[in-house]
Design an enzyme around this catalytic site. Structure first.
Site, short mmCIF file in Angstrom:
data_model
loop_
_atom_site.label_atom_id
_atom_site.label_comp_id
_atom_site.label_asym_id
_atom_site.label_seq_id
_atom_site.Cartn_x
_atom_site.Cartn_y
_atom_site.Cartn_z
N SER A 8 34.62 -27.47 -5.27
CA SER A 8 35.70 -28.12 -6.02
C SER A 8 37.02 -27.37 -5.84
CB SER A 8 35.35 -28.14 -7.51
OG SER A 8 34.07 -28.72 -7.70
N1 SAH Z 1 30.60 -26.30 -8.56
C1 SAH Z 1 30.38 -26.36 -7.13
C2 SAH Z 1 30.68 -27.75 -6.61
C3 SAH Z 1 29.58 -28.25 -5.75
S1 SAH Z 1 29.65 -29.98 -5.32
C4 SAH Z 1 31.20 -25.28 -6.45
O1 SAH Z 1 31.95 -24.60 -7.14
O2 SAH Z 1 31.05 -25.09 -5.24
C5 SAH Z 1 28.35 -30.63 -6.28
C6 SAH Z 1 26.97 -30.12 -6.01
O3 SAH Z 1 26.09 -30.88 -6.86
C7 SAH Z 1 26.43 -30.32 -4.59
O4 SAH Z 1 26.04 -29.08 -4.07
C8 SAH Z 1 25.21 -31.24 -4.78
O5 SAH Z 1 24.14 -30.94 -3.90
C9 SAH Z 1 24.84 -30.97 -6.22
N2 SAH Z 1 24.06 -32.00 -6.91
C10 SAH Z 1 24.18 -33.35 -6.84
N3 SAH Z 1 23.27 -33.94 -7.66
C11 SAH Z 1 22.56 -32.94 -8.25
C12 SAH Z 1 21.47 -32.90 -9.19
N4 SAH Z 1 20.93 -34.00 -9.70
N5 SAH Z 1 21.02 -31.68 -9.56
C13 SAH Z 1 21.55 -30.54 -9.07
N6 SAH Z 1 22.57 -30.51 -8.18
C14 SAH Z 1 23.07 -31.69 -7.78
#
Ligand code: SAH
Length: 219
Positions: free
Chosen positions: A67
């Protein structure tokens, strides 16, 4: 928390604080302090290292993104984190947001769907001195019932509605901050605050996140 001893990227972190966060209205001193200390460069892939402090999301591999710093700050501020708060971070991704919540004083359990990303995030969190953040692999829409209740449940992926297990696992007065898919390609970041059986919803504005997968994810 690992520092940046040579101070090589401290100037970029300051620019991020002033222009990407404070200038846009982020005020919570704990959030600003945390974002001023977490070395974001330890969480980004080598290919985009030079852009670690850019005012944008960054590619993470596996079709996922880290993000934008402002969105992490907005989520952390809206969560009204207090030291010792129990936080469930859904969608670990790079681990950066989890590191920020921990640096703001929270106890963080983070859950990631993609095992390879969870593994990578664990290593980055250790390198950043945030080894106390616990990363699990699995479907975050189910929450972590054995560790409930949580003071905050924070998600970095957009669903169709608030997953029911999150409401059940939220402490009295607890906050959920997550993006909801509103159709026509737009998403709304919301905060849901629990009082008894009631959820009060605040609108935090339009955002763009990857889809929330899993049992109570995007339909
Ligand atoms: N907060 C993170 C943003 C990652 S993007 C950062 O700072 O880098 C969102 C993430 O959510 C992705 O890695 C994706 O694989 C994960 N995701 C999507 N659905 C999910 C679920 N049901 N449970 C756990 N993770 C999930």
């Amino acid at each position: 928390m690992a520092q940046d001893p040579a101070g090589e990227r401290a100037a970029e972190r300051q620019t991020m604080l002033e222009w990407h966060l404070r200038a846009r209205g982020i005020r919570d001193p704990r959030v600003l302090d945390a974002m001023g200390r977490v070395p974001r460069e330890l969480f980004v892939p080598a290919a985009v290292l030079a852009d670690a402090y850019a005012d944008s999301p960054l590619p993470l591999g596996h079709g996922q993104t880290i993000s934008q710093p402002y969105i992490v700050a907005l989520t952390a501020e809206a969560a009204l984190l207090r030291p010792g708060d129990r936080v469930l971070d859904v969608g670990t991704g790079s681990g950066y947001a989890a590191a920020v919540y921990a640096a703001a004083g929270a106890r963080v359990w983070s859950i990631e769907y993609i095992p390879a990303l969870a593994e990578q995030a664990r290593r980055a969190l250790d390198a950043a001195g945030c080894g106390e953040v616990e990363v699990t692999t699995g479907d975050g829409t189910l929450g972590l019932p054995e560790l409930a209740p949580f003071d905050a449940i924070l998600a970095a992926a957009a669903g169709s509605e608030i997953p029911r297990p999150w409401v059940d696992q939220l402490a009295e007065g607890g906050r959920i901050v997550m993006p909801l898919e509103r159709g026509w390609g737009w998403q709304q970041l919301i905060r849901a605050t629990r009082t008894g059986d009631e959820l009060a919803i605040d609108d935090l504005g339009g955002v763009r996140f990857v889809p929330l997968r899993g049992a109570h994810g995007l339909r």
